[in-house]
Design an enzyme around this catalytic site. Structure first.
Site, short mmCIF file in Angstrom:
data_model
loop_
_atom_site.label_atom_id
_atom_site.label_comp_id
_atom_site.label_asym_id
_atom_site.label_seq_id
_atom_site.Cartn_x
_atom_site.Cartn_y
_atom_site.Cartn_z
N GLU A 280 0.89 -1.18 0.00
CA GLU A 280 0.00 0.00 0.00
C GLU A 280 0.92 1.21 0.00
OE1 GLU A 280 -3.67 0.16 2.04
OE2 GLU A 280 -3.29 -1.70 3.09
N CYS A 314 -2.47 9.13 2.75
CA CYS A 314 -2.28 8.71 1.35
C CYS A 314 -3.49 9.04 0.49
CB CYS A 314 -1.98 7.22 1.30
SG CYS A 314 -3.24 6.24 2.11
#
Ligand code: NAD
Length: 513
Positions: A280, A314
């Site tokens: 990720e 993010c």
């Protein structure tokens, strides 16, 4: 949100926890989760080292404490302890594992305020956001707990009579988790929850910058009765300790949350051994405001999605594309909203934004802003350190709005990870879709329009693993937070995330004469 209101799925949403009425708990000292001297969790031992690394409070720049620096011997020891513990754990039923995870959730609850304060102290997000992050810890464990009744395989039609063909789920063995600094508690749970529930042991390496919350959560796991060796935390540098963990022969799977740079390096490290890797990685979310959007809603949510955790998520709104028809009204409103944000002491309940996490991170963001200005952008608000004595030490960065920004500028193409909102005007649907897809990232995208056809066309055309229409995150634990392109491979959440933590075994069973 999840099925219940008291286990928020959010990493940043604090609505479920009003905070304590008594004196706030300390984060260090006798009786605290971290004790007087933070130690690594290796099997059944708490380990300190002569060589240590300082942990800083980003709001003041002062040193909070120091944590151990693991060596190759610690790496060998921790992986051996994890492998030994995993064998017995894998034999337990899902119901038995769920009981242990349930105890972890209760123990997190018992220490929720202390954990939130540890996150504030080392990471700098506001206490309100940190309580939301601890709500997220519980939600990730809750999702793992909910797997107790999952379907654990399939029976496929066999070729022969009196035969069964089963495809079963099995754990990998020892999972190594490498995590970043922006959600040191929530990302711990995001990986430990599914790894444990699937029957693995886990060795987690926190970020060098925020090791305290993961160490405290390892203690929470011990207090909850998680068998020793199943949840281990070792601290140290990514390119040494992290690399040694990843490359070790015992490691059977690696799960990473971090930058695209680190993801690429770790992927290369695992190639030699050919083991599964879940990545990720970074994001560069476009926030698209079409001419028919509700401009007030879009402006409010653009600001919120930019300033979460001082811009260090993010999924943050990293580049705002606004149709030229509504550009000026939008910029005026966004600038007004950003100006009103209360930046201050993250422990103050009234603060809406804390500092950047570290000096190097502050410098990185400042560099992006300065180079954008050199390339022709205009600073409509902010641009660097806010004025005032309270911001003189620590890593404070003012909410910043940049206009006159072009899509090819570095600030639009690279992940900034700070409270900087660059606005790029566009004229047509095709142009903005091309802009949005023009970076190497493909994690999250936001679309604001009142026309369902535009919303669905954009959802079809955007090369992103996650699209929000007329709303913003945070993502929900039962969804699938997954990056496309250089934002990663995989993800930890929901059914698809859980499946990363299992491998499959096919069994051909004959029971004829
Ligand atoms: P980082 O990549 O610098 O570090 C992340 C972790 O990787 C740290 O523990 C570090 O020590 C380790 N590491 C670095 N290089 C390594 C190597 N060669 N081998 C082994 N380990 C190594 O990231 P960061 O600055 O801590 O975090 C911010 C980044 O994380 C941003 O890019 C952000 O977008 C990303 N992030 C992504 C998600 C997501 O869900 N996609 C969530 C949070 C953060």
């Amino acid at each position: 949100m999840s099925t219940t209101t008291d286990t928020s799925t959010s990493m940043t949403d604090a609505r479920q926890d009003p905070g304590p009425e008594t004196a706030p708990p300390s984060i260090l000292g006798p009786g605290t989760l971290l004790g007087e001297r933070p130690a690594m969790r290796i099997g059944d031992r708490w380990v300190t080292t002569e060589e240590t690394r300082d942990v800083e409070n980003p709001a003041t720049g002062a040193v909070l404490t120091a944590v151990p620096e693991a060596t190759q011997e610690h790496v060998d020891e921790v992986l051996a302890a994890a492998a030994a513990a995993q064998k017995e754990w894998a034999r337990r039923t899902l119901g038995e594992r769920a009981e242990v995870i349930g105890a972890v959730i209760r123990e997190v609850d018992r220490h929720a305020e202390e954990l939130a304060r540890i996150v504030v102290a080392e990471q700098g997000k506001t206490i309100v956001e940190a309580r939301g992050e601890i709500g997220g810890v519980k939600a990730f464990f809750d999702h793992a707990f909910a797997q107790r009744y999952r379907q654990v395989g399939e029976v496929v039609a066999a070729a022969g009579r009196q035969e069964q063909l089963l495809v079963r789920e099995e754990p990998h063995g020892v999972v190594v988790a490498i995590i970043p600094w922006n959600f040191p508690a929530a990302i711990f749970a995001r990986k430990v929850g599914p790894a444990l529930m699937a029957g693995n042991a886990i060795v987690l390496k926190p970020s060098e910058v925020t090791p305290l919350a993961p160490l405290a959560l390892a203690r929470v796991c011990e207090l909850a009765g998680v068998p020793a060796g199943l949840v281990n935390v070792v601290t140290g540098v990514g390119r040494t300790v992290g690399k040694a963990l990843v490359e070790h022969p015992t490691t059977a799977m690696v799960t990473v949350t971090g930058s695209t740079r680190a993801g690429r390096e770790i992927l290369a490290q695992t190639a030699e051994k050919i083991i599964p890797v879940s990545l990720e990685l970074g994001g560069k979310a476009p926030f698209i405001v079409f001419p028919d959007a509700d401009v007030e809603l879009a402006a409010r949510l653009a600001v919120e999605a930019r300033l979460w955790n001082c811009g260090q998520v993010c999924t943050c709104n990293e580049r705002t594309y606004v149709h030229r028809d509504v550009h000026d009204a939008f910029v005026a409103r966004v600038t007004e909203l950003m100006r009103e944000v209360h930046v201050g002491d993250p422990l103050d309940e009234a603060s809406q934004m804390g500092p950047k996490v570290s000096g190097p991170e502050w410098e990185k963001v400042k560099g992006f802003v300065d180079r954008a200005v050199e390339q022709g952008a205009e600073v409509a608000l902010g641009g660097g350190r806010p004025e005032g004595d309270e911001y003189a030490s620590g890593h404070w960065f003012a909410p910043t709005v940049l206009t006159g920004v072009r899509n090819d500028m570095e600030i639009v193409q690279n992940e900034v990870f700070g409270p900087v909102l660059p606005v790029v005007p566009f004229d047509s649907y095709d142009e903005v879709v091309e802009y949005a897809n023009s970076t190497v990232y493909g994690l999250t995208a936001y679309v604001f329009t009142q026309d369902v056809r535009t919303a669905m066309r954009a959802t079809d055309d955007l090369e992103f693993g996650e699209v929000y229409v007329n709303k913003i995150g945070p993502e929900e634990v039962q969804g699938f937070h997954t990056g496309w392109k250089m934002s990663g491979l995989g993800g930890d959440d929901g059914q698809h995330g859980y499946e990363r933590y299992v491998r499959r075994k096919t069994v051909y069973l004959g029971y004829g004469d």
